[in-house]
Scaffold this active site. Structure first.
Site, mmCIF file in Angstrom:
data_model
loop_
_atom_site.group_PDB
_atom_site.id
_atom_site.type_symbol
_atom_site.label_atom_id
_atom_site.label_comp_id
_atom_site.label_asym_id
_atom_site.label_seq_id
_atom_site.Cartn_x
_atom_site.Cartn_y
_atom_site.Cartn_z
ATOM 1 N N GLN A 203 5.518 6.052 -6.247
ATOM 2 C CA GLN A 203 6.574 5.517 -5.371
ATOM 3 C C GLN A 203 7.681 4.832 -6.164
ATOM 4 O O GLN A 203 8.831 4.780 -5.721
ATOM 5 C CB GLN A 203 5.981 4.492 -4.377
ATOM 6 C CG GLN A 203 5.115 5.094 -3.285
ATOM 7 C CD GLN A 203 3.650 5.042 -3.649
ATOM 8 O OE1 GLN A 203 3.289 5.176 -4.818
ATOM 9 N NE2 GLN A 203 2.786 4.872 -2.668
ATOM 10 N N ASP A 244 1.289 -5.652 1.274
ATOM 11 C CA ASP A 244 0.836 -4.949 2.477
ATOM 12 C C ASP A 244 0.022 -5.845 3.383
ATOM 13 O O ASP A 244 -0.151 -5.565 4.565
ATOM 14 C CB ASP A 244 0.038 -3.710 2.086
ATOM 15 C CG ASP A 244 0.931 -2.746 1.332
ATOM 16 O OD1 ASP A 244 1.112 -2.927 0.113
ATOM 17 O OD2 ASP A 244 1.492 -1.843 1.976
ATOM 18 N N ASN A 254 -1.547 -5.632 -2.444
ATOM 19 C CA ASN A 254 -0.375 -4.766 -2.646
ATOM 20 C C ASN A 254 -0.840 -3.508 -3.370
ATOM 21 O O ASN A 254 -2.025 -3.348 -3.707
ATOM 22 C CB ASN A 254 0.706 -5.505 -3.439
ATOM 23 C CG ASN A 254 2.043 -4.784 -3.413
ATOM 24 O OD1 ASN A 254 2.499 -4.368 -2.342
ATOM 25 N ND2 ASN A 254 2.681 -4.614 -4.556
#
Ligand code: MRU
Length: 368
Positions: A203, A244, A254
């Site tokens: 990502q 998250d 995370n």
């Protein structure tokens, strides 16, 4: 944010007034594709298969899914079923459950005939709130960057390391970890961003690098293993990542690899900040390592890598022997003791029960 000269959010209501258009992130940075999703099953696939991803955006997509379902069938049974279906898509990001609970709590007391309209209004409201929260995170994070810049020679950039994508693509707009960076650039503070590639799905390489390049922000892509070395050599002034799920005591869940960055930051005296929108706080969890469910994704994400080939085609290639099994835990937990501060929409909190309670007393009370 802008793509070319056009402003985009990551998800929006289609002109038909009920389905949604969203940026299909699987093809970035090579291809910018917008797709229309017009069923709840489609929303569930888009979340599970990561056409949309990032905790805040997952929550908004789920809220849109609830609204679509209410248009077809607004009964209590349908409301409960859509909650279950969407909740099952990804287990770690708490924003998913937060948005589904928010929608159900709002809709349940309403007459069935009013539920669809109310659901669309609230889904739009959650999206707008996300943008406002991220702007506010940006203003508080900007002050941290400003202070670091004040200790540097004129013109020398503040070097910021980030992991995964907590940029505008992970939210509705602005991003969480990237909002302070955008505001620093607007304020004329020179910054340079080290972008972790973020294996296995990359990502960082695919999304954060694309975002930085799109806004002309100086950045360098690094492999995940390079962060510790850069910190040892004084090349990183601060780390800022997203989350998250963050527990009531400040443990930060995370993207996998975040914990190793926090350890390296601690060992080298580099401040380690987490950009934390309040819907990402799980007030019900105290010990992040023991209690947060960590998504285990397909080993194919580790063994197979996507990229653009010489002929321009986007292809997947295998990088390991066919017979080698791969494990793929998608998140890890950074204990609160490694976190310098939590940058929220209400200010910067210490990563501790007192720190979070101090900024969000009413939420802490409601959860007690
Ligand atoms: O698996 P993803 O891509 O949905 O995970 C997202 C992240 O972990 C992000 O880095 C992030 O910090 C949370 S979203 C702002």
């Amino acid at each position: 944010m802008n793509v070319g000269d056009r402003h985009y959010r990551t998800i929006w209501l289609n002109g038909d007034g009920w389905s949604v258009d969203l940026i299909d992130q699987r093809w970035l940075p090579h291809d910018f594709r917008v797709v229309n999703v017009n069923t709840v099953d489609g929303i569930a696939v888009a979340i599970r298969e990561m056409w949309v991803r990032g905790a805040p955006l997952i929550g908004v997509a789920a809220a849109c899914g609830v609204a679509m379902r209410m248009r077809e069938d607004a009964s209590d049974a349908a409301l409960d079923a859509v909650w279950e279906k969407l909740h099952a898509t990804r287990p770690t990001a708490i924003n998913l459950r937060w948005a589904l609970d928010d929608m159900r709590n709002l809709l349940r007391p309403l007459p069935v005939s009013q539920r669809a309209a109310a659901a669309y209004r609230r889904a739009a409201g959650i999206a707008d709130e996300d943008v406002e929260i991220n702007r506010a995170i940006g203003t508080h994070g900007l002050e941290i960057i400003r202070k670091i810049a004040a200790g540097k020679k004129p013109g020398e950039p503040v070097n910021i390391l980030t992991h995964c994508n907590a940029g505008w693509l992970a939210t509705v707009d602005y991003g969480t970890a990237t909002a302070p960076i955008y505001l620093a650039v607007e304020a004329g503070i020179p910054v340079h961003v080290y972008v972790d590639e973020t294996r296995p799905r990359n990502q960082g390489a695919h999304l954060t690098a694309w975002e930085m390049a799109g806004h002309g922000i100086p950045h360098t892509l690094i492999v995940d293993n390079a962060g510790g070395h850069l910190m040892q050599h004084g090349m990183v002034d601060m780390v800022v990542v997203g989350t998250d799920r963050t527990t009531a005591n400040g443990d930060v869940c995370n993207k996998i690899g975040t914990y190793l960055k926090a350890l390296a930051a601690k060992d080298n005296g580099v401040p380690f900040y987490v950009a934390l929108p309040s819907p990402t706080i799980d007030w019900t969890v105290k010990d992040g390592v023991k209690e947060i469910p960590i998504e285990e994704r397909s080993g194919d994400e580790v063994s197979l890598v996507w990229g653009r080939d010489h002929d321009g085609a986007i292809r997947q290639v295998r990088i390991s022997p066919d017979a080698t099994p791969a494990g793929n835990p998608a998140f890890d937990v950074t204990p609160a003791r490694l976190v310098t501060g939590l940058i929220t929409e209400r200010g910067v909190a210490q990563a501790s029960p007192e720190g979070l309670r101090g900024l969000f007393p009413e939420r802490a009370r409601a959860a007690a």
